[in-house]
Enzyme design. Sequence first.
Site, mmCIF file in Angstrom:
data_model
loop_
_atom_site.group_PDB
_atom_site.id
_atom_site.type_symbol
_atom_site.label_atom_id
_atom_site.label_comp_id
_atom_site.label_asym_id
_atom_site.label_seq_id
_atom_site.Cartn_x
_atom_site.Cartn_y
_atom_site.Cartn_z
ATOM 1 N N THR A 30 0.855 -1.190 0.000
ATOM 2 C CA THR A 30 0.000 0.000 0.000
ATOM 3 C C THR A 30 0.888 1.237 0.000
ATOM 4 O O THR A 30 1.749 1.391 0.858
ATOM 5 C CB THR A 30 -0.909 0.044 1.239
ATOM 6 O OG1 THR A 30 -0.095 0.043 2.418
ATOM 7 C CG2 THR A 30 -1.870 -1.118 1.262
ATOM 8 N N ASN A 32 1.619 4.721 0.963
ATOM 9 C CA ASN A 32 1.110 5.597 2.024
ATOM 10 C C ASN A 32 1.192 7.061 1.606
ATOM 11 O O ASN A 32 2.127 7.472 0.933
ATOM 12 C CB ASN A 32 1.906 5.370 3.309
ATOM 13 C CG ASN A 32 1.586 4.042 3.951
ATOM 14 O OD1 ASN A 32 1.608 3.000 3.298
ATOM 15 N ND2 ASN A 32 1.265 4.061 5.234
ATOM 16 N N GLU A 116 -3.779 4.817 2.730
ATOM 17 C CA GLU A 116 -2.849 3.994 1.971
ATOM 18 C C GLU A 116 -3.583 3.344 0.815
ATOM 19 O O GLU A 116 -4.720 2.904 0.949
ATOM 20 C CB GLU A 116 -2.121 2.987 2.841
ATOM 21 C CG GLU A 116 -2.881 2.368 3.965
ATOM 22 C CD GLU A 116 -1.957 1.612 4.918
ATOM 23 O OE1 GLU A 116 -1.330 0.651 4.457
ATOM 24 O OE2 GLU A 116 -1.892 1.984 6.100
#
Length: 184
Positions: A30, A32, A116
Amino acid sequence: MPIEPPYPVFIRSKVIPGFGRGSSDLGIPTANIPADDFTTSAVPHGQTGIYFGLAQVSGSYGSNNATNSPNKDDNDDSVTATANTSLISGQDAKVLPMVMSVGWNPFYQNKQASAEVHIVHKFVNQFYGANITIAVLGYIRPESDFVSIQALVDEINHDIEIMHDRLSQPEFAAVAADGAFSNT
Ligand code: ADP
Ligand code: MG
């Protein structure tokens, strides 16, 4: 049918290091986004949970690695080791489908939301420090309590199915061509 207001919500930001847990524990990286760029205006109704939409990264892979992150453990240089200044291009530079998790950031005593973004695409490299443009297009579900890693992975995969299903609806067809994204 038009996109249901307040969507689309566009966010322009930079990818920062998180806790380094997305990939290693789940196999689902993910990207961020700094909490500062992610005021509640970016999240309609200030709701935490899972959103879907489109994202595009630009700039260079691995530029400006691992700096300025409140979440960064200074002793962990794993993400700085692979600086790569080549330009993001080809399929990696396209407007791509994504699911986004919005939660309260413990670093800010849970007063600020952070986000995210998991982009559903296999990138040739990581892209810490790159620019990211996001179109938030809808809400999928609230955050759920942690059960197990496997349950979480199953849930994210289900979110991805929902995302693909929703994105295939005609009202979203033109979003990727929006001027907020760069034309590559
Ligand atoms: P962190 O905790 O530092 O965010 P992650 O394990 O969540 O670490 O990995 C996120 C990083 O992986 C992103 O910042 C990006 O550079 C890279 N990455 C590679 N592929 C993807 C993808 N499909 N979606 C999001 N990030 C990706
Ligand atoms: Mg992450």
